[in-house]
Design a protein around this motif. Structure first.
Motif, PDB file in Angstrom:
ATOM      1  N   GLU B  58       0.873  -1.396  -0.148  1.00  0.00           N
ATOM      2  CA  GLU B  58      -0.007  -0.099   0.046  1.00  0.00           C
ATOM      3  C   GLU B  58       1.033   1.068  -0.126  1.00  0.00           C
ATOM      4  N   THR B  59       0.184   2.451   0.053  1.00  0.00           N
ATOM      5  CA  THR B  59       1.186   3.796  -0.074  1.00  0.00           C
ATOM      6  C   THR B  59       1.547   3.866   1.296  1.00  0.00           C
ATOM      7  N   VAL B  60       2.746   3.184   1.563  1.00  0.00           N
ATOM      8  CA  VAL B  60       3.647   3.489   2.598  1.00  0.00           C
ATOM      9  C   VAL B  60       4.811   4.039   2.440  1.00  0.00           C
ATOM     10  N   PRO B  61       5.458   4.855   3.301  1.00  0.00           N
ATOM     11  CA  PRO B  61       6.683   5.550   3.053  1.00  0.00           C
ATOM     12  C   PRO B  61       7.926   4.520   2.782  1.00  0.00           C
ATOM     13  N   ASN B  62       8.645   4.617   1.851  1.00  0.00           N
ATOM     14  CA  ASN B  62       9.787   3.894   1.740  1.00  0.00           C
ATOM     15  C   ASN B  62      10.756   3.576   2.981  1.00  0.00           C
ATOM     16  N   ARG B  63      10.526   4.504   3.948  1.00  0.00           N
ATOM     17  CA  ARG B  63      11.116   4.035   5.226  1.00  0.00           C
ATOM     18  C   ARG B  63      10.787   2.869   6.005  1.00  0.00           C
ATOM     19  N   PHE B  64       9.787   2.364   5.414  1.00  0.00           N
ATOM     20  CA  PHE B  64       9.353   1.049   5.890  1.00  0.00           C
ATOM     21  C   PHE B  64       9.537  -0.089   4.969  1.00  0.00           C
ATOM     22  N   SER B  65      10.407  -1.145   5.383  1.00  0.00           N
ATOM     23  CA  SER B  65      10.794  -2.288   4.591  1.00  0.00           C
ATOM     24  C   SER B  65      10.328  -3.406   5.168  1.00  0.00           C
ATOM     25  N   PRO B  66       9.519  -4.209   4.440  1.00  0.00           N
ATOM     26  CA  PRO B  66       9.382  -5.675   5.023  1.00  0.00           C
ATOM     27  C   PRO B  66      10.288  -6.617   4.495  1.00  0.00           C
ATOM     28  N   LYS B  67      10.392  -7.736   5.320  1.00  0.00           N
ATOM     29  CA  LYS B  67      11.359  -8.809   4.886  1.00  0.00           C
ATOM     30  C   LYS B  67      10.617 -10.034   5.371  1.00  0.00           C
ATOM     31  N   SER B  68      10.813 -11.062   4.338  1.00  0.00           N
ATOM     32  CA  SER B  68      10.231 -12.265   4.686  1.00  0.00           C
ATOM     33  C   SER B  68      11.256 -13.162   4.239  1.00  0.00           C
ATOM     34  N   PRO B  69      12.144 -13.761   5.183  1.00  0.00           N
ATOM     35  CA  PRO B  69      13.187 -14.811   5.046  1.00  0.00           C
ATOM     36  C   PRO B  69      12.625 -16.262   4.874  1.00  0.00           C
ATOM     37  N   ASP B  70      11.477 -16.389   5.178  1.00  0.00           N
ATOM     38  CA  ASP B  70      10.778 -17.852   4.772  1.00  0.00           C
ATOM     39  C   ASP B  70       8.998 -17.514   4.904  1.00  0.00           C
ATOM     40  N   LYS B  71       8.538 -18.292   4.621  1.00  0.00           N
ATOM     41  CA  LYS B  71       7.175 -18.191   4.746  1.00  0.00           C
ATOM     42  C   LYS B  71       6.362 -17.985   5.978  1.00  0.00           C
ATOM     43  N   ALA B  72       7.097 -18.528   7.133  1.00  0.00           N
ATOM     44  CA  ALA B  72       6.522 -18.444   8.194  1.00  0.00           C
ATOM     45  C   ALA B  72       6.830 -17.070   9.146  1.00  0.00           C
ATOM     46  N   HIS B  73       7.799 -16.336   8.478  1.00  0.00           N
ATOM     47  CA  HIS B  73       8.435 -15.017   9.160  1.00  0.00           C
ATOM     48  C   HIS B  73       8.100 -13.968   8.235  1.00  0.00           C
ATOM     49  N   LEU B  74       7.534 -12.660   9.045  1.00  0.00           N
ATOM     50  CA  LEU B  74       7.583 -11.527   8.078  1.00  0.00           C
ATOM     51  C   LEU B  74       7.984 -10.385   9.110  1.00  0.00           C
ATOM     52  N   ASN B  75       9.118  -9.940   8.932  1.00  0.00           N
ATOM     53  CA  ASN B  75       9.425  -8.827   9.512  1.00  0.00           C
ATOM     54  C   ASN B  75       9.339  -7.393   8.972  1.00  0.00           C
ATOM     55  N   LEU B  76       9.427  -6.328   9.809  1.00  0.00           N
ATOM     56  CA  LEU B  76       9.086  -4.980   9.372  1.00  0.00           C
ATOM     57  C   LEU B  76      10.327  -4.255  10.278  1.00  0.00           C
TER      58      LEU B  76
END
Lengths: 112, 114
Positions: B58-76
């Motif tokens: 969505e329209t989120v500032p690019n200061r926010f970066s999600p990372k998903s190392p595997d399908k069980a994890h989603l970090n912000l």
């Protein structure tokens, strides 16, 4: 685009009284409809959902909701509330199972 | 045996700092989300990943970066924090296959930027 409107930001009610929390939605496509509850300092839990079939759906904790396609509504009801029902209630829609779009929430405040 | 767990639950930091919030789900779901809940309780989707692939941004500032190392994890990860970033951030997951849209939420991470 889809949107959800919860007109009542807060609904105060006495214990054992009935309650209705209103939800209206707008969508140009068929949607799935949900009610979630958020207790203080907790995440959201699913109360009930409408996918298809019977327009009256029953959920947990004695709640039920009725889907009205002509009025684009999905109001939540409970015939007799308890103090423990005090929480924030969110109506949500998703077009065909994709992104979940929430309403602004209604705080149900049950008084003794 | 929490289904969707987030850490930390509370985070207080100064403007300009960089911080991360971690999320893990043990439900075997393929799709995970980050939602932001503001002070008025309004919930807005930020990101969604399906099996490590970004599918909603969505329209989120690019200061926010999600990372998903595997399908069980989603970090912000959030860079250069601003006062307006103060909110409760919720991680959620969804089972694939049924496409019913039902989400399973974590308990939230309350971020306070001073």
């Amino acid at each position: 685009a889809q949107s959800v409107t919860q007109l009542d930001s807060q609904v105060p009610v006495f214990e054992e009284a009935p309650v209705e929390l209103r939800c209206n939605y707008s969508s140009s496509v068929s949607v799935y409809l949900f009610w979630y509850v958020q207790y203080p300092n907790q995440g959201l839990q699913l109360l009930l959902k409408y996918l298809s079939g019977s327009t009256l759906v029953k959920g947990i904790n004695g709640f039920e909701a009725e889907f009205n396609k002509s009025q684009t509504s999905f109001h939540l009801r409970k015939p007799s509330v308890h103090i423990s029902d005090t929480a924030e209630y969110f109506c949500a829609v998703t077009p065909g199972g994709g992104k979940l779009i929430f309403g602004s929430g209604t705080r149900l405040l049950v008084r003794p | 045996d929490t289904a969707v767990s987030q850490t930390p639950k509370y985070l207080v930091t100064q403007m300009g700092n960089d911080k991360s919030i971690k999320c893990e789900q043990n439900l075997g779901h393929d799709t995970m989300y980050w939602y932001k809940q503001d002070s008025k309780k309004f919930l807005k989707i930020m990101f969604s990943y399906n099996n490590k692939e970004l599918i909603i941004n969505e329209t989120v500032p690019n200061r926010f970066s999600p990372k998903s190392p595997d399908k069980a994890h989603l970090n912000l990860h959030i860079n250069s924090l601003e006062l307006g970033d103060s909110a409760v951030y919720f991680c959620a997951s969804r089972p694939d296959g049924l496409h019913t849209g039902e989400l399973f939420f974590g308990e939230g991470s309350r971020l306070t930027v001073l």
